[in-house]
Design a protein around this motif. Sequence first.
Motif, PDB file in Angstrom:
ATOM      1  N   TYR A 171       1.631   6.555   2.860  1.00  0.00           N
ATOM      2  CA  TYR A 171       0.743   7.290   3.768  1.00  0.00           C
ATOM      3  C   TYR A 171      -0.358   6.394   4.329  1.00  0.00           C
ATOM      4  O   TYR A 171      -0.824   6.590   5.450  1.00  0.00           O
ATOM      5  N   ARG A 172      -0.766   5.370   3.531  1.00  0.00           N
ATOM      6  CA  ARG A 172      -1.762   4.427   4.032  1.00  0.00           C
ATOM      7  C   ARG A 172      -1.178   3.548   5.136  1.00  0.00           C
ATOM      8  O   ARG A 172      -1.880   3.146   6.067  1.00  0.00           O
ATOM      9  N   GLN A 173       0.099   3.231   5.029  1.00  0.00           N
ATOM     10  CA  GLN A 173       0.754   2.474   6.096  1.00  0.00           C
ATOM     11  C   GLN A 173       0.823   3.307   7.383  1.00  0.00           C
ATOM     12  O   GLN A 173       0.635   2.787   8.481  1.00  0.00           O
TER      13      GLN A 173
ATOM     14  N   GLU B 246      -6.692  12.217   5.432  1.00  0.00           N
ATOM     15  CA  GLU B 246      -7.666  11.170   5.119  1.00  0.00           C
ATOM     16  C   GLU B 246      -8.448  10.768   6.360  1.00  0.00           C
ATOM     17  O   GLU B 246      -9.671  10.551   6.298  1.00  0.00           O
TER      18      GLU B 246
ATOM     19  N   ALA C 292      -1.860  11.219   5.565  1.00  0.00           N
ATOM     20  CA  ALA C 292      -2.570  10.217   6.369  1.00  0.00           C
ATOM     21  C   ALA C 292      -3.584  10.880   7.283  1.00  0.00           C
ATOM     22  O   ALA C 292      -4.733  10.427   7.411  1.00  0.00           O
TER      23      ALA C 292
ATOM     24  N   LYS D  12      -1.290   5.674   8.120  1.00  0.00           N
ATOM     25  CA  LYS D  12      -2.675   5.718   8.595  1.00  0.00           C
ATOM     26  C   LYS D  12      -3.003   4.464   9.400  1.00  0.00           C
ATOM     27  O   LYS D  12      -3.651   4.531  10.456  1.00  0.00           O
ATOM     28  N   SER D  13      -2.556   3.311   8.914  1.00  0.00           N
ATOM     29  CA  SER D  13      -2.797   2.058   9.621  1.00  0.00           C
ATOM     30  C   SER D  13      -2.147   2.074  11.003  1.00  0.00           C
ATOM     31  O   SER D  13      -2.735   1.627  11.995  1.00  0.00           O
TER      32      SER D  13
ATOM     33  N   SER E 222       0.842  -1.191   0.000  1.00  0.00           N
ATOM     34  CA  SER E 222       0.000   0.000   0.000  1.00  0.00           C
ATOM     35  C   SER E 222       0.879   1.243   0.000  1.00  0.00           C
ATOM     36  O   SER E 222       2.052   1.192   0.387  1.00  0.00           O
TER      37      SER E 222
END
Length: 255
Positions: free
Chosen positions: A25-27, A70, A67, A29-30, A22
């Motif tokens: 930034y999604r990492q 979002e 992140a 976010k996680s 991914s």
Amino acid sequence: MLHTSSTVKAIVPGATPLPTFSPLYRQIKSLLLQRLESGEWRPGEVIPSEGELATRFSVSQGTVRKAIDEMAAENLLVRRQGKGTFVATHDDPRAFFRFLRLVPLTGDIEQAQSVPLECWRAKAGPEAARILALQVGAPINIVRRVLQFSNKPVVVDEIYLPGDVFGTVTLELLQEYQGSLYSFFEHRFGIRMIRAQERLRAVPADRVSAELLNVVEGCPLLSVERVSFTYGDKPVEWRRGLYSTAEHCYFNELG
């Protein structure tokens, strides 16, 4: 380990699926979601600055900012100019109307009053077990309440809650609490609803709902069935509500 690029792989029939990565930034976010779920940052608390988070995760501030942007768009975090970024809370009056899409026909904003009527313990039947991801026969708590606007009953709710999460809820606790029901769940049990699914249809009022809502039996009501989820996409509430629309309508803004 954080991966710094996205990879798209073709899927070959019969082949072992290859790992996908991914965006960075999604990492991030996680990782932030994990901190929220663990309770490291509680609802209403300020989170570390973008610079501090960038240092902690060894990424750029721009990646952290994306992140957070979002998560703010998903109502998980709230930016406050000059003050920082805070964990969203159901204490915020705006959160109430995010989950309750009922507005008066006059267009005025009204403060709702929750009136708990009953609270009892039961065992999950097949439907409740399926919706709440429980075993059939698992303990659940059921709450019945009326929601009033300007001292007039407008909604009657029957709410199903997993017993392993809300096992100590009682009618007395519900009656003593002055805020919204979701605010009560957040403060008393540390559970924050972050998203919900709803299904709407028209139904005639049965005798009990007609009496509670002060309408004629058989009067058309709006049936709103909601499943609410907390972090980790865990279902923690199944709600079946009947809405009187004589003076109110269901309002949802699209786009």
